[in-house]
Write a protein that holds these residues in place. Structure first.
Motif: not given
Length: 408
Positions: A105-111, A117-118, A179-180, A184-185
């Motif tokens: 869940i945290l990875g999806a929201l960070t993505g 931002l990209l 982490g990726f 990227l952020v």
């Protein structure tokens, strides 16, 4: 967009937290494209050098202004996305099966934040409205790549398939994705700040940031992360009827009675106790692939119970498939036909397919009154006797359609 996409799932059967944990990334695939386009529009309009208040030498183009742009766009879009997920979350909470997986869940929201931002970076780099379609296309490709190749899964928001109770996303994959996207952020925000300074030129830190993101994007192609692992946490709930034991995951306990009600008539109609499985088990109880792949060798019929499944179609069909010989045994390439000019193999294939359909219709035969299956409902004992006499011929695909006992 999110509410529309998930509205039909609110009444689904067998919802669970594992499914919701994966849907946080799945449902973000199109909303994040919109968010990236909005971020590109904001940065292209409010940082272009033609604005009187946004000249390169003015302090408002230093760190504060772009960060406020990015924070506002990312915050509003991400908040709107989460609000759209609330009804589905409430529906899952009402059933309460399993437990949420926080890292996916945290990875999806960070993505979501990273890809937004990209899009902002595209607007800063291109300084024009052309950045909007560029950002939309770039982010859409990034979110769609797992559907093309599994190796891109560690760099995107979702798995190429849906998870449910009894399985989980690989821990290594989940942490690598998180982490990726954190990298990227950082790289997108830092590069945006550097590009807004005058004169615009690449510096060593920017090159390092881009190289780090590129290296992180290449690594999953060199080492393929396992995507899914079995996670059969929780006990099993079982029932028995006519010598067959039925077991489901405790999170699917509400489905057990219906499974027994739908599968038992199919087994009873066939009659042969040697052909009937010893157990019918929920795939959420499986612990390894071999256990499922070789279940027929141990007399175990595995049935999938997943969010949105239709037991009235799937349980009788699964039970009938277990009893009927492999439809490829006829040598017809899986095509059955009774039309004029059909080959003997196609005719026999048609007989097997009709036999399978008759078995699958047994739970609904009484009181139905329509179709050829209802004609046999009044004389199931006679059909069982016919099956007993012709069981070996059925296994060798030697039965012609005209021999089926419900045919006139």
């Amino acid at each position: 967009m999110t509410l529309t996409a998930t509205w039909g799932q609110l009444s689904w059967r067998a919802l669970d937290w594992v499914y919701l944990s994966g849907q946080v990334g799945v449902q973000a695939r199109l909303p994040v494209v919109v968010a990236a386009g909005a971020a590109a529009l904001a940065s292209a309009r409010f940082t272009r050098p033609s604005l009187v208040f946004a000249q390169p030498w003015q302090p408002r183009l230093e760190r504060g202004l772009p960060l406020r742009h990015a924070t506002v766009v990312t915050g509003w879009c991400l908040a709107a996305y989460l609000v759209g997920l609330l009804p589905l979350t409430a529906a899952v909470a009402a059933q309460g099966a399993g437990a949420p997986h926080p890292v996916p869940i945290l990875g999806a929201l960070t993505g979501f934040a990273a890809l937004t931002l990209l899009g902002y970076l595209c607007g800063v780099a291109l300084r024009g409205l052309i950045a909007v379609p560029v950002a939309i296309g770039l982010v859409f490709v990034c979110t769609s790549m797992p559907l093309v190749s599994d190796t891109w899964t560690a760099l995107s928001l979702q798995l190429p398939f849906t998870l449910s109770l009894g399985s989980q996303e690989s821990v290594a994959l989940s942490f690598y994705r998180l982490g990726f996207f954190l990298l990227l952020v950082t790289a997108a925000a830092w590069t945006s700040l550097r590009l807004l300074r005058a004169p615009r030129r690449w510096s060593a830190p920017q090159v390092t940031a881009v190289a780090a993101v590129a290296a992180a994007a290449v690594l999953p192609h060199l080492y393929a992360f396992p995507l899914v692992t079995y996670a059969p946490s929780g006990s099993e709930v079982c029932a028995e009827r006519d010598g067959v034991r039925y077991c489901v995951h405790e999170g699917h306990a509400d489905e057990l009675a219906l499974i027994v009600e739908l599968a038992a008539p199919v087994f009873a109609a066939y009659g042969s106790s040697e052909a009937v499985p010893a157990q019918v088990r929920d795939r959420s109880l499986a612990t390894e692939d071999d256990e499922v792949l070789h279940g027929n060798e141990h007399g175990v019929l595995w049935t999938g119970i997943y969010p949105g499944w239709d037991p009235y179609q799937e349980v009788p069909a699964t039970a009938a498939v277990w009893l009927v010989p492999d439809l490829g045994v006829c040598g017809s390439g899986g095509v059955g036909s009774t039309d004029e000019g059909a080959s003997p193999e196609q005719r026999r294939m048609s007989a097997l397919a009709e036999f399978e359909a008759w078995l699958a219709s047994r739970p609904f035969s009484h009181g139905s009154g329509d179709g050829p299956s209802s004609e046999a409902a009044s004389d199931e004992d006679g059909v069982r006797d016919w099956i007993g006499r012709n069981e070996e011929r059925l296994a060798r695909c030697e039965v012609e359609p005209e021999e089926l006992p419900w045919r006139p």
